[in-house]
Design a protein around this motif. Structure first.
Motif, mmCIF file in Angstrom:
data_model
loop_
_atom_site.group_PDB
_atom_site.id
_atom_site.type_symbol
_atom_site.label_atom_id
_atom_site.label_comp_id
_atom_site.label_asym_id
_atom_site.label_seq_id
_atom_site.Cartn_x
_atom_site.Cartn_y
_atom_site.Cartn_z
ATOM 1 N N ALA A 116 2.444 -2.955 -13.088
ATOM 2 C CA ALA A 116 1.281 -2.467 -13.826
ATOM 3 C C ALA A 116 1.725 -2.020 -15.210
ATOM 4 N N THR A 117 0.900 -2.295 -16.208
ATOM 5 C CA THR A 117 1.196 -1.849 -17.567
ATOM 6 C C THR A 117 -0.091 -1.683 -18.362
ATOM 7 N N ASP A 118 -0.082 -0.750 -19.306
ATOM 8 C CA ASP A 118 -1.222 -0.599 -20.220
ATOM 9 C C ASP A 118 -0.795 -0.909 -21.655
ATOM 10 N N GLY A 119 0.407 -1.445 -21.806
ATOM 11 C CA GLY A 119 0.911 -1.772 -23.130
ATOM 12 C C GLY A 119 1.795 -0.687 -23.725
ATOM 13 N N TYR A 120 1.725 0.533 -23.179
ATOM 14 C CA TYR A 120 2.542 1.640 -23.667
ATOM 15 C C TYR A 120 3.578 2.079 -22.632
ATOM 16 N N ARG A 121 3.341 1.685 -21.392
ATOM 17 C CA ARG A 121 4.249 2.023 -20.298
ATOM 18 C C ARG A 121 4.148 0.926 -19.245
ATOM 19 N N LEU A 122 5.137 0.875 -18.381
ATOM 20 C CA LEU A 122 5.169 -0.183 -17.375
ATOM 21 C C LEU A 122 5.866 0.342 -16.126
ATOM 22 N N SER A 123 5.277 0.057 -14.958
ATOM 23 C CA SER A 123 5.912 0.380 -13.690
ATOM 24 C C SER A 123 6.145 -0.902 -12.920
ATOM 25 N N LEU A 124 7.304 -1.000 -12.299
ATOM 26 C CA LEU A 124 7.669 -2.202 -11.549
ATOM 27 C C LEU A 124 8.332 -1.792 -10.241
ATOM 28 N N ASP A 152 18.399 3.500 -6.124
ATOM 29 C CA ASP A 152 17.288 2.615 -5.759
ATOM 30 C C ASP A 152 17.067 1.603 -6.888
ATOM 31 N N ASN A 153 17.528 0.394 -6.686
ATOM 32 C CA ASN A 153 17.387 -0.641 -7.717
ATOM 33 C C ASN A 153 16.053 -1.362 -7.661
ATOM 34 N N SER A 154 15.167 -0.929 -6.774
ATOM 35 C CA SER A 154 13.901 -1.647 -6.598
ATOM 36 C C SER A 154 12.787 -1.123 -7.499
ATOM 37 N N TYR A 155 13.026 -0.018 -8.216
ATOM 38 C CA TYR A 155 11.942 0.598 -8.995
ATOM 39 C C TYR A 155 12.417 0.987 -10.380
ATOM 40 N N LEU A 156 11.533 0.782 -11.353
ATOM 41 C CA LEU A 156 11.773 1.317 -12.693
ATOM 42 C C LEU A 156 10.441 1.599 -13.382
ATOM 43 N N HIS A 157 10.489 2.544 -14.300
ATOM 44 C CA HIS A 157 9.312 2.890 -15.097
ATOM 45 C C HIS A 157 9.746 2.965 -16.559
ATOM 46 N N ILE A 158 9.031 2.265 -17.413
ATOM 47 C CA ILE A 158 9.356 2.210 -18.840
ATOM 48 C C ILE A 158 8.260 2.893 -19.645
ATOM 49 N N LEU A 163 0.816 -1.210 0.000
ATOM 50 C CA LEU A 163 0.000 0.000 0.000
ATOM 51 C C LEU A 163 0.854 1.266 0.000
ATOM 52 N N ARG A 164 1.998 1.225 0.666
ATOM 53 C CA ARG A 164 2.871 2.403 0.706
ATOM 54 C C ARG A 164 3.513 2.662 -0.660
ATOM 55 N N ASN A 165 3.688 1.619 -1.452
ATOM 56 C CA ASN A 165 4.397 1.756 -2.730
ATOM 57 C C ASN A 165 3.488 1.734 -3.956
ATOM 58 N N ILE A 166 2.209 1.487 -3.764
ATOM 59 C CA ILE A 166 1.328 1.282 -4.910
ATOM 60 C C ILE A 166 1.184 2.537 -5.767
ATOM 61 N N LYS A 167 1.366 3.708 -5.178
ATOM 62 C CA LYS A 167 1.244 4.965 -5.918
ATOM 63 C C LYS A 167 2.200 5.015 -7.105
ATOM 64 N N THR A 168 3.391 4.431 -6.936
ATOM 65 C CA THR A 168 4.404 4.498 -7.985
ATOM 66 C C THR A 168 4.146 3.526 -9.132
ATOM 67 N N VAL A 169 3.086 2.715 -8.992
ATOM 68 C CA VAL A 169 2.811 1.667 -9.977
ATOM 69 C C VAL A 169 1.425 1.809 -10.604
ATOM 70 N N VAL A 170 0.417 2.113 -9.783
ATOM 71 C CA VAL A 170 -0.983 1.992 -10.197
ATOM 72 C C VAL A 170 -1.337 2.850 -11.411
#
Length: 371
Positions: A167-175, A358-364, A132-139
């Motif tokens: 999470a992804t919509d096919g054009y971007r992805l957050s992990l 921070d190696n735990s997060y990436l956004h494409i 829940l604390r990290n979901i903002k960076t993905v949802v």
């Protein structure tokens, strides 16, 4: 049924219920809230048939019972009452709601019409505070296209190292990787509706501000197709999304030819300015990375053009790439960091945004082809 409770407690509960209740349909069960007593406690429940919210509120139960009342009407009546004790008393299929100087009568429906969610829980339980604390960076990267239901959900994958939320919509992805091992063995991978998970995270944050620490638990229903989120005084029931999540690992670049680190706020200001012109040009913003810095530009023949330069520490080749400005703004609005690391290998390959150190997060973000 006869209940005595504080107006502010009832109003807060109804504001949460309204996030679930489907007020746009004409199905009575989705536009009504169930008020009932259970073991001396007062519960208010709403559903949209896919998701259900149940809140336990403080109050005195003088007579057990239950009734279904129209959520919109009930909310408006309670909001208009003074902040004092409120009495809810039913007679047949109507409820009288009164305070010291106000009284209203609302027609209701039999509580037997309400589709109560199954309380049965399986053995799979996991603490979800970190999620829940990290979901903002993905949802925000999830899809709203119901024709591809799997992409409207967030994947929670349990690994030996901890948890992975994607999470992804096919054009971007957050992990986001969460290095928090669970005690439960052989947890299944879950696809949970992004809208619901995001809403739960907001509520958890609100309650944490009010009451300090908020402990959340995720349980998987015995039938394996239902997730139950439990926070103090509130439960959310939602159906898991069925299907196979895309093999997102395949689009994550394993190397790069260009890397730049720059100030997030400076980059955000440049993107905002460029987006004014990008709106009239298919939302395209072009990034040019050179030894001198990073240049953002956009143009629309009928409006004009812009060019913004920001400082950046470049490693590797000079390069250029174009993105949808809306995707950049969504990303920047949902990450809390001073600096951003950007990696790429060419104008037609995915751009990767990370947080330095921070190696735990990436956004494409997938690039846009430009002339």
């Amino acid at each position: 049924m006869k209940l005595i409770l504080l107006q502010e407690n009832l109003e807060k509960a109804l504001s949460l219920i309204n996030r679930t209740a489907n007020l746009k349909t004409q199905l009575p069960i989705t536009t009504n809230a169930l008020i009932k007593t259970k073991n001396g406690e007062i519960e208010i429940t709403a559903t949209d048939l896919e998701n259900t919210t149940r809140i336990t509120i403080e109050g005195k139960v003088e007579k057990e019972g239950g009734i279904l009342l129209p959520t919109k009407t009930l909310t408006e009546v309670v909001a208009a009452l003074p902040k004092e004790q409120v009495v809810i008393e039913t007679e047949g299929l109507s409820a009288e709601i009164r305070s010291s100087k106000h009284k209203a009568k609302i027609n209701g429906i039999s509580p037997s019409e309400f589709p109560e969610p199954q309380e049965e829980k399986g053995e799979q339980k996991v603490a979800i505070d970190s999620i829940l604390r990290n979901i903002k960076t993905v949802v925000f990267a999830s899809s709203s296209d119901e024709s591809r239901a799997v992409l409207t959900g967030i994947l929670i994958r349990f690994t030996e190292e901890g948890m992975l939320i994607v999470a992804t919509d096919g054009y971007r992805l957050s992990l986001k990787k969460i290095a928090e091992k669970t005690k439960t063995q052989e947890l299944q991978n879950l696809i949970i509706p992004a809208r619901i998970l995001g809403e739960i995270a907001k509520i958890a944050k609100e309650r944490e501000k009010q009451n300090g620490e908020t402990e959340g638990i995720l349980s998987i229903g015995g039938a394996k197709n239902q997730a139950i989120f439990s926070l103090p005084g509130i439960k959310f029931f939602t159906r898991l999304i069925e299907g196979e999540y895309p093999a997102f690992e395949k689009i994550i670049p394993q190397s790069n030819s260009t890397q730049a680190i720059f100030d997030k706020d400076e980059f955000l200001s440049a993107v905002r300015l460029s987006s004014v012109f990008a709106r009239e040009g298919a939302n395209i913003i072009k990034l040019t990375l050179s030894r001198k810095g990073i240049t953002l530009s956009a143009n629309a023949p009928q409006v004009g053009e812009n060019r913004c330069e920001i400082e950046g520490n470049l490693k590797g080749e000079e390069n250029e790439i174009a993105f949808n400005s809306r995707f950049l703004l969504d990303f920047l609005a949902n990450v809390d960091t001073k600096e951003i690391s950007f990696e790429m290998t060419g104008p037609l390959n995915p751009g990767v945004f990370k947080i330095p150190g921070d190696n735990s997060y990436l956004h494409i973000i997938m690039p846009v082809r430009v002339q």
